[in-house]
Write an enzyme that holds these catalytic residues in place. Structure first.
Site, PDB file in Angstrom:
ATOM      1  N   CYS A  50      47.676 112.655 -37.417  1.00 39.50           N
ATOM      2  CA  CYS A  50      47.302 111.465 -37.277  1.00 39.50           C
ATOM      3  C   CYS A  50      48.098 110.036 -37.705  1.00 39.50           C
ATOM      4  O   CYS A  50      48.787 109.663 -36.944  1.00 39.50           O
ATOM      5  CB  CYS A  50      45.316 111.524 -37.865  1.00 39.50           C
ATOM      6  N   TYR A  51      47.534 109.501 -38.762  1.00 41.29           N
ATOM      7  CA  TYR A  51      48.568 108.401 -39.245  1.00 41.29           C
ATOM      8  C   TYR A  51      49.743 109.263 -40.031  1.00 41.29           C
ATOM      9  O   TYR A  51      51.252 108.005 -39.216  1.00 41.29           O
ATOM     10  CB  TYR A  51      47.956 108.188 -41.208  1.00 41.29           C
ATOM     11  N   HIS A 144      42.949 115.755 -35.594  1.00 42.46           N
ATOM     12  CA  HIS A 144      42.312 117.162 -36.777  1.00 42.46           C
ATOM     13  C   HIS A 144      42.301 118.230 -37.632  1.00 42.46           C
ATOM     14  O   HIS A 144      41.281 118.591 -36.863  1.00 42.46           O
ATOM     15  CB  HIS A 144      41.118 115.952 -38.026  1.00 42.46           C
ATOM     16  N   GLU A 146      43.042 120.285 -39.500  1.00 45.58           N
ATOM     17  CA  GLU A 146      42.580 120.673 -40.806  1.00 45.58           C
ATOM     18  C   GLU A 146      40.888 120.812 -40.902  1.00 45.58           C
ATOM     19  O   GLU A 146      40.241 120.822 -41.558  1.00 45.58           O
ATOM     20  CB  GLU A 146      42.801 119.775 -41.871  1.00 45.58           C
ATOM     21  N   SER A 199      30.014 126.228 -69.365  1.00 38.63           N
ATOM     22  CA  SER A 199      29.121 126.418 -68.499  1.00 38.63           C
ATOM     23  C   SER A 199      28.394 126.731 -68.039  1.00 38.63           C
ATOM     24  O   SER A 199      27.343 126.909 -67.633  1.00 38.63           O
ATOM     25  CB  SER A 199      28.992 124.824 -67.711  1.00 38.63           C
ATOM     26  N   VAL A 202      31.266 128.374 -62.155  1.00 40.56           N
ATOM     27  CA  VAL A 202      32.077 129.033 -61.913  1.00 40.56           C
ATOM     28  C   VAL A 202      33.431 128.608 -62.031  1.00 40.56           C
ATOM     29  O   VAL A 202      33.992 130.138 -63.504  1.00 40.56           O
ATOM     30  CB  VAL A 202      32.437 128.893 -59.721  1.00 40.56           C
ATOM     31  N   SER A 204      34.427 127.009 -64.818  1.00 39.51           N
ATOM     32  CA  SER A 204      34.753 127.137 -65.973  1.00 39.51           C
ATOM     33  C   SER A 204      35.221 128.494 -66.738  1.00 39.51           C
ATOM     34  O   SER A 204      35.821 128.949 -67.255  1.00 39.51           O
ATOM     35  CB  SER A 204      33.794 125.881 -66.990  1.00 39.51           C
ATOM     36  N   ARG A 272      22.872 109.929 -68.472  1.00 39.70           N
ATOM     37  CA  ARG A 272      24.055 110.458 -68.648  1.00 39.70           C
ATOM     38  C   ARG A 272      25.003 110.310 -69.381  1.00 39.70           C
ATOM     39  O   ARG A 272      25.755 110.634 -69.847  1.00 39.70           O
ATOM     40  CB  ARG A 272      24.624 109.667 -66.678  1.00 39.70           C
ATOM     41  N   ASP A 435     -12.584 123.889 -58.662  1.00 38.90           N
ATOM     42  CA  ASP A 435     -13.627 122.501 -57.957  1.00 38.90           C
ATOM     43  C   ASP A 435     -13.546 120.917 -59.012  1.00 38.90           C
ATOM     44  O   ASP A 435     -14.053 120.655 -58.922  1.00 38.90           O
ATOM     45  CB  ASP A 435     -14.924 123.131 -58.053  1.00 38.90           C
ATOM     46  N   GLU A 496      21.999 115.392 -56.078  1.00 38.26           N
ATOM     47  CA  GLU A 496      21.509 114.904 -56.946  1.00 38.26           C
ATOM     48  C   GLU A 496      19.882 113.620 -56.598  1.00 38.26           C
ATOM     49  O   GLU A 496      20.309 112.135 -55.286  1.00 38.26           O
ATOM     50  CB  GLU A 496      22.228 114.957 -58.325  1.00 38.26           C
TER      51      GLU A 496
HETATM   52  N1  GLN Z   1      44.183 104.222 -39.454  1.00 35.58           N
HETATM   53  C1  GLN Z   1      44.140 105.313 -39.081  1.00 35.58           C
HETATM   54  C2  GLN Z   1      43.463 104.999 -37.595  1.00 35.58           C
HETATM   55  O1  GLN Z   1      42.612 104.366 -37.403  1.00 35.58           O
HETATM   56  C3  GLN Z   1      44.882 106.572 -38.836  1.00 35.58           C
HETATM   57  C4  GLN Z   1      44.003 107.400 -38.856  1.00 35.58           C
HETATM   58  C5  GLN Z   1      43.900 108.648 -39.877  1.00 35.58           C
HETATM   59  O2  GLN Z   1      44.898 108.714 -40.024  1.00 35.58           O
HETATM   60  N2  GLN Z   1      42.914 109.420 -39.914  1.00 35.58           N
HETATM   61  O3  GLN Z   1      44.973 104.932 -35.915  1.00 35.58           O
END
Ligand code: GLN
Length: 498
Positions: A50-51, A144, A146, A199, A202, A204, A272, A435, A496
């Protein structure tokens, strides 16, 4: 994982290949991040995603511009094959079918193919969804690989890493455990001692068990019972950690202190803060006690280290090219808050993702039900009791939660669901019981499915299941007259309630 600002000359190792990841910027923007051009002198394979693809194209002739259409979501990729003489450019999609489903998330596109590059895949919207250099082992993909929405994505990454870069897939959990234990022993030395908060979750527990394997009782685990843990939690955590796992554990029951400070407070952020600050105070006092006692042990070592269950996603966040992100959760930073003790951090899980921490836990003999535990927030059920937290509200929320979780387990759904709990709403509703008209409290059940906890969807229980849980809660938990099921996804809801 390194930030893109990494100077290639300062790399402490020679990589077998480089993957340039995606990112929110546009390569043609004035302040957009760019890699050190020396990367292209390294002579190793490069995969741009992508980028990363756009960066590759930008480096080879600035051929990137804003597309007319943004593309977010599913797309069908068509892979192009080449003649045998150019076979090397087909290696990224080796062994894969001609068509595959991919996930897109971009607005920019390649305006033209960089010189000496070939298209290797396209979609109806992106003619250059995949490109490869004809002369160098450079590949770029617009989709992508991944994410889970690209079902065959792993094959693409494996083709790149194993086939093209010739990386050896020889990382195993067994080797990791041995190496890590050795590393901890060397780092801590013969006398040093380590302290860490546990805690019952998992991360810790796994980190604590690893420390115990490495240095035995020179690791001191501390469990602070803040009065807002789950029903019987403090007792069962103690049992598992000491009896089954042999961890040197001190349990401090500070419930009264916490509940006393929470009296009259209903603002979620204040709750918190009170819980966080009280935790640090209690933990710190205990750390000093343990340090005094440790100085009199046969090893007579000082407490020099603080154990933290940092995972790789936290590490990734802190290498963002703009510097460590402000959003890193404060509980990861208790280290700096142990005033006057000058502890060094020890983070044995920092290269692992959650699924690997679970595999490591199993490998270390931690019981399955603990390894597969749903996440539980630091402020505990105090943020699942909307409104003021009183001992009576804690009782109700705990009992209802126990019934809900027990039923989820009995139905065999616990692992399918990522997180589930019962929340106590700060309102009363009318009902009729035996009742008699009653005016009592309302429980809201929440159960979500998610992979990464960034987005989540509510779990579609069947009606019979909900009926059973609702009947049990109303019958068995004194003070509850109604049970609701939360059907809000994230976003716009959070997981939450507070
Ligand atoms: N910002 C870039 C775009 O819009 C890359 C996006 C990305 O890497 N998911 O094409």
């Amino acid at each position: 994982m390194l930030p893109c600002t990494q100077k290639i000359a300062e790399l402490p190792f020679k990589p077998k290949g480089v993957i340039l990841s995606g990112g929110p910027y546009s390569v043609y923007e004035a302040n957009a991040p760019h890699v050190d051009p020396a990367l292209f002198e390294l002579g190793v394979p490069i995969l741009g995603i992508c980028y990363g693809l756009q960066e590759l194209a930008w480096h080879h002739g600035k051929n990137v511009l804003a597309g007319e259409k943004h593309e977010y979501g599913h797309a069908y990729l068509t892979i192009e094959r080449h003649s045998e003489s150019e076979e090397h450019i087909d290696r990224l999609f080796k062994g894969m079918e001609k068509e595959m489903e991919v996930w897109m998330s971009h607005g920019d596109k390649l305006s033209k193919l960089p010189d000496n590059f070939h298209p290797i895949a396209s979609t109806s919207n992106a003619p250059f969804a995949g490109i490869a250099s004809t002369s160098k082992p450079y590949f770029g993909i617009q989709f992508h690989p991944e994410v889970t929405h690209t079902p065959k994505g792993k094959q693409v990454i494996s083709n790149f890493a194993i086939e093209i870069c010739k990386a050896r897939p020889d990382w195993t959990m067994e080797k990791f455990v041995d190496k890590e234990i050795e590393r901890i022993r060397v780092m801590v030395g013969k006398k040093g001692q380590v302290i860490g908060a546990v805690s019952g979750g998992v991360d810790s527990t796994v980190a604590a068990k690893l420390m115990q394997e490495a240095i035995g009782d020179r690791f001191h685990a501390v469990l602070v019972d803040n009065g807002v843990m789950r029903l019987d939690e403090a007792r069962t955590v103690k049992e598992t950690l000491t009896q089954h796992l042999g961890i040197n554990l001190t349990v401090i029951d500070a419930s009264d202190l916490f509940l006393g400070r929470l009296k009259g407070i209903s603002d979620p952020e204040k709750k918190r803060k009170i819980i966080g600050n009280t935790f640090i105070e209690v933990f710190q006092n205990q750390a000093k006690e343990i340090a005094k006692a440790a100085a009199n042990t046969p090893q007579a070592g000082d407490i020099e280290w603080l154990l933290q269950g940092t995972l790789y996603p936290d590490v990734i966040e802190s290498v963002s090219f703009k510097g460590p992100s402000a959003t890193i959760k404060t509980h990861h930073n208790v280290g700096g808050l142990l005033e006057g003790m000058h502890l060094k951090l020890i983070e044995p899980l920092r290269e692992l993702f959650k699924d690997e921490v679970r595999a490591l836990g199993t490998n270390l003999g931690i019981p399955e039900d603990l390894v597969w535990r749903h996440p539980f927030p630091g402020p505990g059920i105090a943020i699942r009791i909307l409104g003021e937290v009183t001992p009576e509200q804690v009782r109700i929320a705990r009992e209802a939660d126990k019934i809900f979780i027990d039923e989820i387990q009995a139905a065999g759904l616990y692992r399918k669901i990522s997180q589930a709990f019962a929340a106590l709403l700060p309102v009363k509703a009318v009902g009729v019981m035996g009742d008699k008209r009653v005016h009592d409290q309302v429980i809201a059940l929440r159960a979500v499915e998610t992979i990464d906890f960034m987005t989540a969807d509510w779990y579609p229980f069947d009606g019979q299941f909900l009926k059973r849980v609702s009947r049990r809660i109303v019958n068995e938990v004194n003070g509850v007259v109604r049970v609701l099921y939360d059907v809000t996804s994230k976003p716009p809801g959070t997981i939450e309630m507070e």
